[in-house]
Design a protein around this motif. Structure first.
Motif, mmCIF file in Angstrom:
data_model
loop_
_atom_site.group_PDB
_atom_site.id
_atom_site.type_symbol
_atom_site.label_atom_id
_atom_site.label_comp_id
_atom_site.label_asym_id
_atom_site.label_seq_id
_atom_site.Cartn_x
_atom_site.Cartn_y
_atom_site.Cartn_z
ATOM 1 N N THR A 141 0.842 -1.204 0.000
ATOM 2 C CA THR A 141 0.000 0.000 0.000
ATOM 3 C C THR A 141 0.868 1.242 0.000
ATOM 4 N N PHE A 142 0.515 2.218 -0.832
ATOM 5 C CA PHE A 142 1.216 3.495 -0.840
ATOM 6 C C PHE A 142 0.915 4.243 0.457
ATOM 7 N N ALA A 143 1.960 4.707 1.118
ATOM 8 C CA ALA A 143 1.781 5.443 2.371
ATOM 9 C C ALA A 143 1.022 6.741 2.146
ATOM 10 N N PRO A 145 3.860 1.930 9.113
ATOM 11 C CA PRO A 145 2.918 0.981 8.497
ATOM 12 C C PRO A 145 1.536 1.618 8.345
ATOM 13 N N VAL A 146 0.836 1.248 7.289
ATOM 14 C CA VAL A 146 -0.493 1.809 7.037
ATOM 15 C C VAL A 146 -1.487 0.666 6.844
ATOM 16 N N GLU A 147 -2.777 1.020 6.830
ATOM 17 C CA GLU A 147 -3.818 0.032 6.610
ATOM 18 C C GLU A 147 -4.097 -0.124 5.121
ATOM 19 N N PHE A 148 -4.519 -1.310 4.755
ATOM 20 C CA PHE A 148 -4.966 -1.576 3.397
ATOM 21 C C PHE A 148 -6.237 -0.757 3.154
ATOM 22 N N SER A 180 -9.123 0.423 6.296
ATOM 23 C CA SER A 180 -10.053 -0.700 6.390
ATOM 24 C C SER A 180 -10.049 -1.353 7.760
ATOM 25 N N GLY A 181 -9.111 -0.947 8.626
ATOM 26 C CA GLY A 181 -8.952 -1.631 9.898
ATOM 27 C C GLY A 181 -8.032 -2.830 9.814
ATOM 28 N N LEU A 231 2.548 -4.840 3.200
ATOM 29 C CA LEU A 231 3.749 -4.043 2.950
ATOM 30 C C LEU A 231 3.339 -2.585 2.757
ATOM 31 N N THR A 232 4.290 -1.666 3.016
ATOM 32 C CA THR A 232 4.060 -0.241 2.785
ATOM 33 C C THR A 232 5.168 0.286 1.873
#
Length: 800
Positions: free
Chosen positions: A213-215, A221-224, A232-233, A238-239
């Motif tokens: 996922t693009f930060a 780290p970020v959520e999908f 999305s929770g 990967l970020t």
């Protein structure tokens, strides 16, 4: 036993082989457009686009308009679009405008199908028994057809996934299994949030598909993402922080020979996102109604989407459009970065390392509202707001640029002369689209170099105009635009030879010329439309391009001079360069307004109307010829200023030779330094761009300037003024600057904006306090970056 094991081993190998092979030739069921084929063959960036969004997502003609917009986004970012779909039983990669119109207008027809992997052979095969079908391709089928054509990057909206309750229904999108076996990178906004996202990610892990996922400007780290919502929770596997990182992953995947796909999740732009908590409530209600209606299988997703549209009060539709545009832009940048990696053998030439968004979040005052508009979509407010002053105001053409590079099937070798396209016939070419126009290119170059700059131009109330406005927002450009209802936005078409040197160009800049051909008309238009923008900007430098008609150019020069701005002029072309001389020398009509009953602008030192012009050699010839024809060089004041330069009547060529060094012989024989000196009473500084030969500087320097007494500069002082002669000028300074680097044809991607970039960079350097020498070097470096760049001005931020 051994035989049986060997049989199983061979069977296993066969299963693991890619189930899709690349097709290099068209056949009865599969066609690649010439543009896409040539782009893939020559390692140019190509972006695949699906078509289900047009057949099963938007009504006609909105779907066709969206298709045109998305293809334009791809071209704006230096790539070739490859819209993929089925028309009359033929799979087409790189659909024509006619194909898209046929497909788009067939919405609702029972012969228009939604096609996944399993449906392709049916839709194509039925044409052999006179049952033709059209079809919109899903992510799975688009991946297959893109891979067959050799395309590695595909941008779309949202990915299918594991449906809730799939442990009983086995309802799992074929998109996921395709990502496990077809090596295409998919840029999407994650999965729709009515799906089971945790199980979707688990399934993709089992399939061996890379998911990142693009930060998008966020740290750590970020959520999908969940399509309409940025989160999305569920934590993303990967970020990644830039398009360059995504391209590097694709490149490594290809080099390793891995046959699975890659998913790059791009969160919906923050300004268009619907909060997760709000979407969760809407989705739960939509799923309840879908279960009550027994909508399952391929009918489930369309039913739920329809309910979400209804329950959200229509808010899901603009969010859909914003995210698909964002994904296509980001996918295009990824494809462009990947092409650079492939051309360089894995050595990244990009400087993109910041975790920036694909479409930056802009402040509301980024673009100054237009002064008049007939638009009802309120994308640009009709109410002007106070704008802060800027150091530079660039006034002139903003255009959609098309660059056509002649691409012969047999690449010319060194010394061969067949490098130009042939007249009166079709020529193979690589065509790209970008935002351009001389004024835009100059302003954007200065903007990228950190200058405080505003672009002042006009657009029509048409699709190109809307595209230009949208692109300006994405560039974060400060603009003051006038919208002309009923007028065509400016467009420019450059046809380049096989070395990417300009062969012929066509320009439609009529929007700047409407109503400004006479001094009376120009006076009224200037006071109503343009003078308020000049007053609001209060620039230190005003840069004008030659797209203005002479009467309007006269008013810009006069107003700019009266407000104390230094003025630069970019001639644009041989034909338009002469407008400057007309604007300076032709007296306005006596019947005009009182402010126009004055004598011609007096351009001579010590108070010239011009401080800088940046012609090429041909444009300098045109300027000089026009000045001669107008009688400018017969004016007593011009002669007095030139005489004060104290240039020797005998031995002047020797003095010029010492100043110009190795470049002297060719330049002197062409008369370039001589013409430059003769133009100096009109303009303080003349920078003649000479392509691979560099730049010739001719300028006057003031009394007391250190260079007049510095031995290191002595050879460049070709004339000395005695006691200033009432002009404040101490001498004439001439110097040749070699280019910062000489690029071969193989390094030059586009030549169309190099000269404009040079002008913008030079003025940006001067505004930033650089000497003229350092500003020229900055301009040369910037022009070299643009020559290497696909479509418009290069990435100049590294030069700050």
């Amino acid at each position: 036993m051994w035989s049986h094991s060997r049989h199983l081993f061979h069977k296993r190998c066969l299963v693991q082989r890619p189930l899709v092979r690349r097709l290099t030739t068209n056949n009865a069921f599969f066609q690649i457009s010439d543009e896409v084929r040539n782009a893939v063959k020559s390692d140019q960036p190509v972006v695949a686009l699906e078509s289900t969004i047009y057949t099963h997502g938007y009504p006609f003609p909105e779907n066709v308009a969206l298709a045109e917009e998305l293809e334009s986004v791809v071209r704006d970012n230096g790539c070739v679009p490859a819209t993929i779909g089925i028309v009359d039983g033929v799979a087409k990669v790189g659909m024509t405008a006619g194909d898209i119109n046929i497909l788009g207008s067939s919405v609702g027809d029972p012969r228009t199908l939604k096609l996944s992997r399993r449906d392709l052979s049916y839709a194509c095969g039925m044409r052999l028994v006179n049952k033709s079908f059209h079809g919109g391709t899903t992510i799975a089928s688009t991946m297959i057809l893109a891979h067959m054509a050799g395309i590695k990057v595909f941008a779309t909206g949202g990915l299918g996934g594991v449906h809730r309750g799939a442990e009983n229904s086995m309802d799992i999108s074929a998109d996921l299994t395709e990502l496990g076996r077809t090596p295409v990178a998919v840029v999407s906004s994650g999965s729709k949030s009515f799906l089971d996202i945790p199980r979707t990610l688990e399934y993709l892990e089992t399939e061996g598909a890379t998911v990142a996922t693009f930060a998008d400007g966020r740290a750590g780290p970020v959520e999908f993402p969940a399509f309409w919502s940025r989160d999305s929770g569920v934590k993303s596997p990967l970020t990644i922080y830039s398009e360059t990182e995504a391209a590097a992953i694709i490149y490594a995947q290809s080099c390793l020979g891995l046959k699975s796909g890659l998913l790059f999740a791009n969160p919906i732009p923050e300004t268009s996102a619907i909060p997760k908590s709000q979407m969760d409530r809407i989705i739960e209600k939509a799923i309840e109604e879908a279960n009550a209606a027994h909508a399952s299988g391929k009918d489930n997703t369309p039913f739920i989407l329809s309910k979400i549209r209804e329950l959200s009060g229509g808010a899901s539709l603009p969010a859909n459009r914003a995210l698909i545009v964002s994904n296509v832009k980001r996918g295009s940048i990824v494809a462009r970065e990947l092409a650079q990696l492939e051309r360089s053998g894995g050595i990244s030439t990009s400087s993109v390392t910041l975790p920036s968004a694909a479409i930056p979040k802009l402040p509301s005052s980024t673009i100054e509202p237009v002064t008049q508009t007939s638009r009802s979509d309120h994308r640009i407010s009709p109410e002007p707001k106070p704008a802060p002053p800027r150091d530079i105001l660039v006034a002139g053409a903003l255009a959609i640029d098309y660059s056509c590079d002649y691409a012969p099937f047999n690449i010319p070798k060194d010394g061969e002369t067949d490098i130009s396209p042939h007249l009166r016939t079709s020529n193979p070419a690589r065509i790209s689209q970008s935002l351009g126009g001389v004024a835009h290119n100059i302003a954007y170059a200065a903007h990228l170099l950190g200058s405080s700059v505003r672009l002042c131009s006009a657009v029509g109330d048409d699709l190109p105009g809307r595209m230009a406005e949208d692109h300006l927002r994405r560039e974060n450009m400060d603009c003051a635009l006038n919208v002309h209802p009923g007028a065509r936005s400016a467009q420019y078409m450059a046809v380049n030879d096989a070395n990417k040197d300009l062969y012929v160009a066509m320009a439609d800049m009529a929007i700047l010329e409407t109503g400004s051909q006479s001094y009376n008309e120009a006076s009224k238009e200037f006071k109503e439309k343009w003078l308020p923008k000049l007053d609001a900007t209060r620039p230190k430098w005003l840069i004008l391009d030659g797209n203005w008609p002479a009467p309007m150019l006269h008013h810009w020069l006069s107003a700019g001079s009266s407000k104390g701005a230094k003025i630069a002029f970019e001639p644009v072309s041989v034909a338009k360069a002469v407008r400057l001389i007309t604007a300076l020398t032709k007296p306005p009509a006596k019947s005009a307004s009182p402010s126009n009953s004055e004598s011609p602008l007096l351009p001579f030192l010590p108070n010239p109307s011009l401080h800088l012009i940046t012609p090429n050699a041909s444009e300098l010839h045109a300027l000089h010829s026009a000045a001669t024809s107008s009688g400018l060089f017969e004016d007593a004041q011009w002669f007095s200023v030139l005489d004060s330069f104290n240039l020797p009547s005998v031995g002047s060529q020797a003095r010029l030779g010492r100043a110009l060094g190795q470049a002297a012989e060719g330049l002197i024989s062409e008369g370039i330094p001589q013409m430059s000196i003769q133009m100096l009473p009109v303009c303080e500084t003349i920078l003649t761009t000479l392509g691979p030969r560099g730049v010739l500087l001719a300028t006057t320097i003031p009394e007391g300037d250190r260079r007049l007494d510095d031995e290191g500069f002595a050879k460049y002082i070709v004339g000395r003024v005695q006691n200033g002669h009432g002009t404040g000028v101490g001498g004439v300074y001439m110097r040749h600057f070699a280019p910062s680097e000489v690029l071969g044809p193989e390094d030059q991607v586009s030549v169309n904006a190099a000269g404009d970039t040079f002008t913008g960079a030079v003025v940006a350097g001067l505004v930033g306090g650089k000497s003229i020498e350092d500003a020229i070097y900055l301009g040369s470096q910037a022009a070299a970056l643009t020559l290497r760049h696909v479509g418009g001005v290069g990435d100049l931020k590294t030069l700050r």
